[in-house]
Design a protein around this motif. Structure first.
Motif, PDB file in Angstrom:
ATOM      1  N   HIS A 182     150.926 119.352  32.399  1.00 29.49           N
ATOM      2  CA  HIS A 182     151.424 118.000  32.139  1.00 29.49           C
ATOM      3  C   HIS A 182     150.272 117.056  32.455  1.00 29.49           C
ATOM      4  O   HIS A 182     149.348 117.427  33.179  1.00 29.49           O
ATOM      5  CB  HIS A 182     152.638 117.735  33.051  1.00 29.49           C
ATOM      6  N   LYS A 183     150.302 115.859  31.909  1.00 30.99           N
ATOM      7  CA  LYS A 183     149.209 114.916  32.180  1.00 30.99           C
ATOM      8  C   LYS A 183     149.076 114.613  33.671  1.00 30.99           C
ATOM      9  O   LYS A 183     148.010 114.180  34.126  1.00 30.99           O
ATOM     10  CB  LYS A 183     149.402 113.617  31.397  1.00 30.99           C
ATOM     11  N   SER A 184     150.140 114.889  34.444  1.00 30.40           N
ATOM     12  CA  SER A 184     150.118 114.585  35.873  1.00 30.40           C
ATOM     13  C   SER A 184     150.230 115.815  36.769  1.00 30.40           C
ATOM     14  O   SER A 184     150.341 115.669  37.992  1.00 30.40           O
ATOM     15  CB  SER A 184     151.260 113.614  36.219  1.00 30.40           C
ATOM     16  N   PHE A 185     150.196 117.023  36.203  1.00 34.49           N
ATOM     17  CA  PHE A 185     150.393 118.215  37.030  1.00 34.49           C
ATOM     18  C   PHE A 185     149.476 119.370  36.644  1.00 34.49           C
ATOM     19  O   PHE A 185     149.303 119.675  35.457  1.00 34.49           O
ATOM     20  CB  PHE A 185     151.844 118.704  36.941  1.00 34.49           C
ATOM     21  N   ILE A 186     148.907 120.004  37.659  1.00 32.59           N
ATOM     22  CA  ILE A 186     148.180 121.266  37.537  1.00 32.59           C
ATOM     23  C   ILE A 186     148.897 122.268  38.427  1.00 32.59           C
ATOM     24  O   ILE A 186     149.269 121.939  39.564  1.00 32.59           O
ATOM     25  CB  ILE A 186     146.718 121.111  38.023  1.00 32.59           C
ATOM     26  N   VAL A 187     149.103 123.483  37.946  1.00 31.69           N
ATOM     27  CA  VAL A 187     149.818 124.473  38.746  1.00 31.69           C
ATOM     28  C   VAL A 187     148.984 125.726  38.961  1.00 31.69           C
ATOM     29  O   VAL A 187     148.123 126.076  38.148  1.00 31.69           O
ATOM     30  CB  VAL A 187     151.164 124.866  38.094  1.00 31.69           C
ATOM     31  N   ASN A 188     149.229 126.372  40.077  1.00 35.11           N
ATOM     32  CA  ASN A 188     148.693 127.703  40.344  1.00 35.11           C
ATOM     33  C   ASN A 188     149.637 128.682  39.658  1.00 35.11           C
ATOM     34  O   ASN A 188     150.793 128.828  40.061  1.00 35.11           O
ATOM     35  CB  ASN A 188     148.640 127.948  41.854  1.00 35.11           C
ATOM     36  N   LYS A 189     149.170 129.354  38.617  1.00 33.63           N
ATOM     37  CA  LYS A 189     150.065 130.195  37.825  1.00 33.63           C
ATOM     38  C   LYS A 189     150.618 131.375  38.623  1.00 33.63           C
ATOM     39  O   LYS A 189     151.657 131.928  38.272  1.00 33.63           O
ATOM     40  CB  LYS A 189     149.365 130.694  36.570  1.00 33.63           C
ATOM     41  N   ASN A 190     149.946 131.711  39.722  1.00 35.64           N
ATOM     42  CA  ASN A 190     150.418 132.816  40.554  1.00 35.64           C
ATOM     43  C   ASN A 190     151.576 132.418  41.459  1.00 35.64           C
ATOM     44  O   ASN A 190     152.184 133.275  42.109  1.00 35.64           O
ATOM     45  CB  ASN A 190     149.269 133.359  41.417  1.00 35.64           C
ATOM     46  N   LYS A 191     151.878 131.122  41.504  1.00 34.31           N
ATOM     47  CA  LYS A 191     152.964 130.632  42.354  1.00 34.31           C
ATOM     48  C   LYS A 191     154.235 130.326  41.564  1.00 34.31           C
ATOM     49  O   LYS A 191     155.231 129.866  42.138  1.00 34.31           O
ATOM     50  CB  LYS A 191     152.524 129.362  43.093  1.00 34.31           C
ATOM     51  N   LEU A 192     154.219 130.582  40.279  1.00 29.96           N
ATOM     52  CA  LEU A 192     155.384 130.269  39.446  1.00 29.96           C
ATOM     53  C   LEU A 192     156.581 131.131  39.839  1.00 29.96           C
ATOM     54  O   LEU A 192     156.485 132.357  39.922  1.00 29.96           O
ATOM     55  CB  LEU A 192     155.039 130.508  37.974  1.00 29.96           C
ATOM     56  N   ASP A 193     157.725 130.483  40.109  1.00 31.57           N
ATOM     57  CA  ASP A 193     158.966 131.215  40.410  1.00 31.57           C
ATOM     58  C   ASP A 193     159.694 131.560  39.119  1.00 31.57           C
ATOM     59  O   ASP A 193     160.044 132.705  38.885  1.00 31.57           O
ATOM     60  CB  ASP A 193     159.872 130.383  41.320  1.00 31.57           C
ATOM     61  N   TYR A 194     159.913 130.531  38.281  1.00 31.93           N
ATOM     62  CA  TYR A 194     160.544 130.784  36.986  1.00 31.93           C
ATOM     63  C   TYR A 194     160.324 129.583  36.068  1.00 31.93           C
ATOM     64  O   TYR A 194     159.933 128.505  36.503  1.00 31.93           O
ATOM     65  CB  TYR A 194     162.041 131.089  37.133  1.00 31.93           C
ATOM     66  N   LEU A 195     160.554 129.813  34.800  1.00 34.10           N
ATOM     67  CA  LEU A 195     160.439 128.775  33.778  1.00 34.10           C
ATOM     68  C   LEU A 195     161.793 128.624  33.107  1.00 34.10           C
ATOM     69  O   LEU A 195     162.419 129.610  32.704  1.00 34.10           O
ATOM     70  CB  LEU A 195     159.388 129.175  32.743  1.00 34.10           C
ATOM     71  N   GLU A 196     162.274 127.390  33.006  1.00 34.29           N
ATOM     72  CA  GLU A 196     163.559 127.123  32.365  1.00 34.29           C
ATOM     73  C   GLU A 196     163.416 125.903  31.459  1.00 34.29           C
ATOM     74  O   GLU A 196     163.229 124.781  31.942  1.00 34.29           O
ATOM     75  CB  GLU A 196     164.650 126.889  33.405  1.00 34.29           C
ATOM     76  N   GLY A 197     163.457 126.143  30.157  1.00 34.61           N
ATOM     77  CA  GLY A 197     163.267 125.047  29.213  1.00 34.61           C
ATOM     78  C   GLY A 197     161.877 124.464  29.361  1.00 34.61           C
ATOM     79  O   GLY A 197     160.880 125.170  29.269  1.00 34.61           O
ATOM     80  N   ASN A 198     161.817 123.161  29.611  1.00 34.09           N
ATOM     81  CA  ASN A 198     160.537 122.478  29.773  1.00 34.09           C
ATOM     82  C   ASN A 198     160.234 122.172  31.234  1.00 34.09           C
ATOM     83  O   ASN A 198     159.547 121.197  31.552  1.00 34.09           O
ATOM     84  CB  ASN A 198     160.528 121.175  28.968  1.00 34.09           C
TER      85      ASN A 198
END
Length: 223
Positions: A182-198
């Motif tokens: 997102h224009k305002s967010f960077i994430v550590n992909k190894n910390k992802l719990d789950y993805l739901e929709g957007n």
């Protein structure tokens, strides 16, 4: 993790050679091809790239001047038919310089240098916050939130706020671990719990996926 490449060249024959060579190497990914530097400037506004294959002699803006104009340039391998440009290319810390026409063996030698540089693992970053300089392990960062000219670095149980643009922070992080969603967010992909929709969930935080970032995010997980 693949090295994301952008070809910038005004000659279709040169574009085709580079694309065919890139396809032969499993750690390279050709993200797009631009016909000139102006196209590339627009593309790079919203697309992170690890490596440029950059022709020097192009209309409108030379490859040299284009690369000098980038605030946080990716690695670059210059390509040109004119050996006279080699010295200036190396003065810009180019990884290599390919003189057209070049063989696959010469191409492989150049990109192997990039792979060696990428294999150097970034383990820590330094964040200035509350008048202290904090050394953070990459793995301890869950996600980063942009707040105008500041960023909020979210850890497991707390956060740090520092004066730094989000884009500048992103350029200092290993792209094998972090991705802008997102224009305002960077994430550590190894910390992802789950993805739901957007929405991505990390450590009970709900992080929106921007439409222009979503495809790359899903591609990272082969979704």
């Amino acid at each position: 993790m693949n090295i994301r490449c952008l070809i910038i060249d005004d000659e279709p024959s040169s574009q085709n050679v580079l694309k065919s060579f890139i396809q032969k190497i499993d750690y390279l990914e050709c993200v797009d091809v631009c016909n000139n530097a102006l196209e590339a400037l627009e593309f790079l506004k919203s697309n992170p790239i690890d490596l440029l294959f950059l022709d020097i002699n192009m209309p409108h803006l030379s490859g040299i001047d284009f690369y000098k104009s980038l605030k946080n340039p990716p690695k670059v391998i210059f390509t040109t038919a004119y050996s006279a440009f080699a010295l200036e290319g190396f003065e810009l810390d180019a990884v290599d310089y390919l003189l057209k026409p070049f063989s696959f063996e010469r191409f492989l030698k150049a990109v192997s240098k990039v792979k060696e540089l990428n294999d150097y693992k970034i383990e820590y970053v330094f964040i200035k916050s509350d008048k202290k300089i904090h050394q953070l392990k990459i793995d301890d960062i869950y996600f980063i939130e942009g707040l105008r000219d500041y960023i909020k670095v979210h850890l497991k149980n707390n956060f740090l706020i520092t004066y730094k643009p989000l884009k500048l922070m992103y350029n200092s992080l290993p792209k094998s671990t972090f991705i802008q969603v997102h224009k305002s967010f960077i994430v550590n992909k190894n910390k992802l719990d789950y993805l739901e929709g957007n929405v991505a969930s990390i450590n009970s935080n709900k992080i929106p996926l921007g439409e222009k970032y979503k495809k790359e995010f899903l591609d990272r997980f082969n979704l």
